[in-house]
Design an enzyme around this catalytic site. Sequence first.
Site, PDB file in Angstrom:
ATOM      1  N   GLN A 266       0.832  -1.218   0.000  1.00 54.27           N
ATOM      2  CA  GLN A 266       0.000   0.000   0.000  1.00 54.27           C
ATOM      3  C   GLN A 266       0.865   1.265   0.000  1.00 54.27           C
ATOM      4  O   GLN A 266       0.443   2.304  -0.486  1.00 54.27           O
ATOM      5  CB  GLN A 266      -0.924   0.028   1.228  1.00 54.27           C
ATOM      6  CG  GLN A 266      -2.055  -0.974   1.195  1.00 54.27           C
ATOM      7  CD  GLN A 266      -1.696  -2.249   1.920  1.00 54.27           C
ATOM      8  OE1 GLN A 266      -0.527  -2.652   1.930  1.00 54.27           O
ATOM      9  NE2 GLN A 266      -2.676  -2.913   2.525  1.00 54.27           N
TER      10      GLN A 266
ATOM     11  N   ASP B 115      -6.231   1.710  12.655  1.00 57.04           N
ATOM     12  CA  ASP B 115      -7.448   0.968  12.293  1.00 57.04           C
ATOM     13  C   ASP B 115      -8.373   0.748  13.476  1.00 57.04           C
ATOM     14  O   ASP B 115      -9.584   0.575  13.311  1.00 57.04           O
ATOM     15  CB  ASP B 115      -7.083  -0.366  11.650  1.00 57.04           C
ATOM     16  CG  ASP B 115      -6.499  -0.131  10.267  1.00 57.04           C
ATOM     17  OD1 ASP B 115      -5.282   0.124  10.171  1.00 57.04           O
ATOM     18  OD2 ASP B 115      -7.265  -0.136   9.291  1.00 57.04           O
TER      19      ASP B 115
HETATM   20  O1  MRU Z   1      -5.374  -3.417   4.823  1.00 51.99           O
HETATM   21  P1  MRU Z   1      -5.619  -1.959   4.566  1.00 51.99           P
HETATM   22  O2  MRU Z   1      -4.945  -1.450   3.352  1.00 51.99           O
HETATM   23  O3  MRU Z   1      -7.087  -1.618   4.613  1.00 51.99           O
HETATM   24  O4  MRU Z   1      -4.947  -1.279   5.819  1.00 51.99           O
HETATM   25  C1  MRU Z   1      -4.999   0.096   5.980  1.00 51.99           C
HETATM   26  C2  MRU Z   1      -4.101   0.591   7.007  1.00 51.99           C
HETATM   27  O5  MRU Z   1      -3.518  -0.106   7.805  1.00 51.99           O
HETATM   28  C3  MRU Z   1      -4.017   2.040   7.141  1.00 51.99           C
HETATM   29  O6  MRU Z   1      -2.782   2.390   7.611  1.00 51.99           O
HETATM   30  C4  MRU Z   1      -5.117   2.389   8.067  1.00 51.99           C
HETATM   31  O7  MRU Z   1      -6.394   2.138   7.597  1.00 51.99           O
HETATM   32  C5  MRU Z   1      -4.979   3.567   8.853  1.00 51.99           C
HETATM   33  S1  MRU Z   1      -5.462   5.080   8.095  1.00 51.99           S
HETATM   34  C6  MRU Z   1      -7.056   5.048   7.745  1.00 51.99           C
END
Ligand code: MRU
Length: 360
Positions: free
Chosen positions: A199, A240
């Site tokens: 990501q 999260d």
């Molecule tokens: O697995 P993902 O891509 O949904 O994980 C997202 C994250 O860990 C982000 O860092 C997180 O959502 C924090 S910011 C909204």
Amino acid sequence: MNGRYKALWLDKEGNLVVLDQRALPFEKKSLAIKSAKECEDAIKNMTVRGAGVIGNCGAFGVYLAAREFKDDMTKFYQSAKSIQNARPTAVNLEWAVKRMLKKAKSANKNDLVSTLKEEALLICDEDAKNTQNIAKSAADLFEEIMKKKGKNDINILTHCNAGWLAIVDEGTALAPIYELKRRGVEVHVFVDETRPRNQGANLTAWELSQSGINYTIIPDNTGGYLMRQKMVDVCITGADRVSINGDVANKIGTYLKALAAKDNDIPFFVALASSTFDFDIVDAIKDMPIEIRDEDEIKSVKGLNENGDIVKVQIMPDNFSALNYGFDITPSRLITALITERGVCKADIKEIKNLYGDLL
Ligand code: MRU
């Protein structure tokens, strides 16, 4: 009320349209979501991802469920439940679906669909406002740090993606970076690649490049060395799910960055809005639901082949064994401060209760 954000919006027919995050950074394409099931699938297969945006998508999913099932409320509630359970760790999804269901209970049957549509849009508008407040508080803090160090520039390390692809409409961890740029500060971001789904390399780097912000992608294991070389001024991530005492579930690898930051006296900040707190969790290690994803994400990578086509390549034999935790937990003692839409607070129960007493 704003119906259009960069990561998701409504079309003229009232369908949800999302940016397909699986295609980035090679392709920018959108996808129309017309039913609650399509919404649930988009969250599960990570067409949309990031704590806030899956919450927004979940909220619109409840509106789509009302559009389909307003004459069969059993199906409506089943469908909302499935959306709520599409991914386990980011509490924003559960929070948004529950808020939508509360609204549904108080709505007239004839107005159910329009009431839920308005509520989902309102959640987006509130998220957008929150990101603006987070941006200002964090940028002030970062400018203070620069002043103390006698520097005109700042090097920020971040993990995963907590920009506008994750929280409308500027993100949490990336919001202050956009704000610093607006203030004319020379800002450079070290972007953790964030294996296995990348990501950082695919989404954060893309977002920053769209805004003309200087960045450098680093493999996940590099941050500690950069910190020892004094190449990082601050670390900031999103979250999260955050417990009442300030322990933070965030993308796997966040904990190791916080440990390295502590060892090098580098401030480690976590940016979040109130919808990411889980005030019921006291023992994060025991009670935070941590997603375990398919090992295929570790065994393969996506990229361009020599013809410029997007392909998936297997990087180890099928029978190799792998373990894919999606998130980890950073204990509050490693976190310098939480940066929220209500201001900055220590990651501890007393300060969190002070700031959010009305929500407990
Ligand atoms: O697995 P993902 O891509 O949904 O994980 C997202 C994250 O860990 C982000 O860092 C997180 O959502 C924090 S910011 C909204």
